[in-house]
Enzyme design. Structure first.
Site, PDB file in Angstrom:
ATOM      1  N   CYS A  65       0.836  -1.203   0.000  1.00 39.54           N
ATOM      2  CA  CYS A  65       0.000   0.000   0.000  1.00 39.54           C
ATOM      3  C   CYS A  65       0.875   1.259   0.000  1.00 39.54           C
ATOM      4  O   CYS A  65       1.518   1.549  -1.001  1.00 39.54           O
ATOM      5  CB  CYS A  65      -0.985  -0.057   1.167  1.00 39.54           C
ATOM      6  SG  CYS A  65      -2.413   0.997   0.867  1.00 39.54           S
ATOM      7  N   ILE A 113      -7.270  -0.485   1.344  1.00 43.64           N
ATOM      8  CA  ILE A 113      -7.610   0.661   2.198  1.00 43.64           C
ATOM      9  C   ILE A 113      -6.997   1.926   1.592  1.00 43.64           C
ATOM     10  O   ILE A 113      -5.776   2.085   1.619  1.00 43.64           O
ATOM     11  CB  ILE A 113      -7.090   0.455   3.642  1.00 43.64           C
ATOM     12  CG1 ILE A 113      -7.628  -0.855   4.227  1.00 43.64           C
ATOM     13  CG2 ILE A 113      -7.494   1.651   4.522  1.00 43.64           C
ATOM     14  CD1 ILE A 113      -6.982  -1.262   5.536  1.00 43.64           C
ATOM     15  N   ARG A 114      -7.824   2.767   1.019  1.00 52.51           N
ATOM     16  CA  ARG A 114      -7.353   3.964   0.310  1.00 52.51           C
ATOM     17  C   ARG A 114      -6.097   3.617  -0.499  1.00 52.51           C
ATOM     18  O   ARG A 114      -5.043   4.243  -0.388  1.00 52.51           O
ATOM     19  CB  ARG A 114      -7.095   5.114   1.287  1.00 52.51           C
ATOM     20  CG  ARG A 114      -8.402   5.650   1.874  1.00 52.51           C
ATOM     21  CD  ARG A 114      -8.205   6.839   2.788  1.00 52.51           C
ATOM     22  NE  ARG A 114      -7.268   6.543   3.869  1.00 52.51           N
ATOM     23  CZ  ARG A 114      -6.033   7.024   3.972  1.00 52.51           C
ATOM     24  NH1 ARG A 114      -5.570   7.854   3.060  1.00 52.51           N
ATOM     25  NH2 ARG A 114      -5.281   6.694   4.979  1.00 52.51           N
ATOM     26  N   HIS A 133      -3.328  -5.037   1.470  1.00 49.87           N
ATOM     27  CA  HIS A 133      -2.713  -5.270   2.786  1.00 49.87           C
ATOM     28  C   HIS A 133      -2.661  -6.774   3.087  1.00 49.87           C
ATOM     29  O   HIS A 133      -3.529  -7.277   3.812  1.00 49.87           O
ATOM     30  CB  HIS A 133      -3.527  -4.576   3.876  1.00 49.87           C
ATOM     31  CG  HIS A 133      -3.323  -3.103   3.939  1.00 49.87           C
ATOM     32  ND1 HIS A 133      -2.433  -2.504   4.790  1.00 49.87           N
ATOM     33  CD2 HIS A 133      -3.887  -2.099   3.229  1.00 49.87           C
ATOM     34  CE1 HIS A 133      -2.454  -1.191   4.627  1.00 49.87           C
ATOM     35  NE2 HIS A 133      -3.338  -0.920   3.675  1.00 49.87           N
ATOM     36  N   GLU A 167      -1.013  -8.354   5.126  1.00 56.19           N
ATOM     37  CA  GLU A 167      -0.840  -8.644   6.561  1.00 56.19           C
ATOM     38  C   GLU A 167      -2.175  -8.698   7.294  1.00 56.19           C
ATOM     39  O   GLU A 167      -2.240  -9.150   8.440  1.00 56.19           O
ATOM     40  CB  GLU A 167       0.105  -7.606   7.196  1.00 56.19           C
ATOM     41  CG  GLU A 167      -0.480  -6.216   7.420  1.00 56.19           C
ATOM     42  CD  GLU A 167      -0.626  -5.388   6.135  1.00 56.19           C
ATOM     43  OE1 GLU A 167      -0.365  -5.903   5.031  1.00 56.19           O
ATOM     44  OE2 GLU A 167      -1.044  -4.210   6.257  1.00 56.19           O
TER      45      GLU A 167
END
Ligand code: GLN
Length: 204
Positions: free
Chosen positions: A78, A143-144, A185, A187
């Protein structure tokens, strides 16, 4: 083998947990001297503009750039992908980046409505570059997220979004030599394929 996770800002703790699950020692990295012992480094999600400032103020920018040139395995997720990209669209003018990965990314490129979403990726190419059985579609949280808009000739595509009719969508995970990167992401989900590939790269 010691791998590090850049721990200046963002969700580095989840990456540390992911490596612990895989039985690998991972250390939080905050100072230049800590780079020397590493076989690989994760640049986590967070805010790439803030990360770029903190890399400068902690004296990490130049030493890390040198390690990247010398072939240190690195995994950007990201915001970490943004820091590695050769070209950043919609970045802040004072935002610095390492420019070592042949992609163009647009910050927050999925717009407001899709600011955050979860999906399953076509990860056949990722599976092909990993040892072991194929794992099928890869769950992924965005996420964004930065959007990868162009991919250079030396860059291997590892995973893509799947369009509504099953067609190929955006490239969202790539590798170029010692550089691995994902717009999502890895993770935050239980699937450890991206971390496993990174550990294979760090061990080479
Ligand atoms: N939008 C952020 C940036 O440009 C990245 C968001 C994330 O890492 N989850 O840095």
């Amino acid at each position: 083998m010691t791998v590090g996770v850049l721990a200046l800002q963002g969700d580095f703790a989840k990456h540390l947990d992911a490596f612990a699950e895989l039985g690998v020692e991972a250390v939080a990295v905050r100072r230049p001297v800590e780079l020397d012992a590493l076989c690989g480094l994760v640049l986590p999600g967070g805010e790439s503009t803030t990360l770029s400032l903190l890399l400068d103020s902690s004296g990490l920018t130049e030493p890390l750039a040198e390690h990247l040139r010398a072939g240190l395995a690195v995994f950007g997720t990201c915001a970490g992908l943004v820091l590695l990209a050769e070209e950043i669209l919609d970045g802040r003018p004072d935002q610095r980046a390492f420019g070592v990965l042949g992609v163009t990314v647009r910050r927050n490129g999925y717009g407001r409505q899709l600011a955050s979403f979860e999906t399953e990726l076509d990860a056949a190419a990722l599976d092909a570059s990993l040892s072991g059985d194929p794992g099928g579609p890869l769950p992924a949280v965005f996420i964004r997220a930065p959007r990868i808009e162009t991919v250079g000739p030396g860059v291997e595509v590892l995973a893509r979004l799947v369009g509504p009719g099953g067609e190929d969508g955006d490239v969202v995970a790539v590798r170029e030599k010692n550089i691995l990167a994902a717009a999502f992401h890895p993770e935050l989900t239980a699937d450890r394929r991206m971390h496993r590939l990174f550990l294979e790269m760090a061990g080479e």
